[in-house]
Scaffold this active site. Sequence first.
Site, mmCIF file in Angstrom:
data_model
loop_
_atom_site.group_PDB
_atom_site.id
_atom_site.type_symbol
_atom_site.label_atom_id
_atom_site.label_comp_id
_atom_site.label_asym_id
_atom_site.label_seq_id
_atom_site.Cartn_x
_atom_site.Cartn_y
_atom_site.Cartn_z
ATOM 1 N N HIS A 1 29.035 30.731 37.535
ATOM 2 C CA HIS A 1 28.914 32.101 36.839
ATOM 3 C C HIS A 1 28.186 31.775 35.547
ATOM 4 O O HIS A 1 28.221 30.415 34.948
ATOM 5 C CB HIS A 1 30.611 32.575 36.243
ATOM 6 C CG HIS A 1 31.376 32.883 37.510
ATOM 7 N ND1 HIS A 1 32.171 34.161 37.221
ATOM 8 C CD2 HIS A 1 31.192 32.588 38.799
ATOM 9 C CE1 HIS A 1 32.806 34.078 38.291
ATOM 10 N NE2 HIS A 1 32.066 33.529 39.210
ATOM 11 N N GLU B 1 28.668 32.403 32.360
ATOM 12 C CA GLU B 1 29.378 31.913 31.337
ATOM 13 C C GLU B 1 29.508 30.374 31.419
ATOM 14 O O GLU B 1 29.252 29.590 30.500
ATOM 15 C CB GLU B 1 30.633 32.647 30.919
ATOM 16 C CG GLU B 1 30.651 34.048 30.655
ATOM 17 C CD GLU B 1 30.854 34.825 32.152
ATOM 18 O OE1 GLU B 1 31.262 36.033 31.886
ATOM 19 O OE2 GLU B 1 30.218 34.651 33.123
#
Length: 157
Positions: free
Chosen positions: A52, A54
């Site tokens: 992901h 992040e």
Amino acid sequence: MEREDYMREALVLAREAYEAGEVPVGCVIVKNGQIIGRGRNRREEKQSALSHAELEAIEDACRTTGGWRLQGCQLYVTLEPCPMCAGGIISARVPEVYYGAKDEGFGAVGSILNLFEENFRHHPKVIGHILEAECKAILQDFFVQVREKEPTNLKLL
């Protein structure tokens, strides 16, 4: 730079993800006015549920700083963090999180639940809706494109 400027940098990464056939989410981490970490979704590319935006940005920022604690940093992400990413943010001790679009399906900093308000030792400040229209538009456009393709061509479902 202002919050919107950092979110625009995250949107550049979201567009890169879009062009690569990934769900268009981008993230930057800022410390002392400098971007020290960048990430975008790469789940299809890496065939990893962990890739992901992040988490990629956190990993990049940790390499930049030489440590796992990202105190004094701000994280800007185009989509509200999911539970996994919210956990990563807590673990990295990121004190401030700014997101663009809400995630009604997986959002873990306000939409479905707010992990930052739970009984963890670290409680990041969260501010949403930064350049929300732009962040939402790229996601909506991506999923329109996905739905127009044949189901056998769908890489992300």
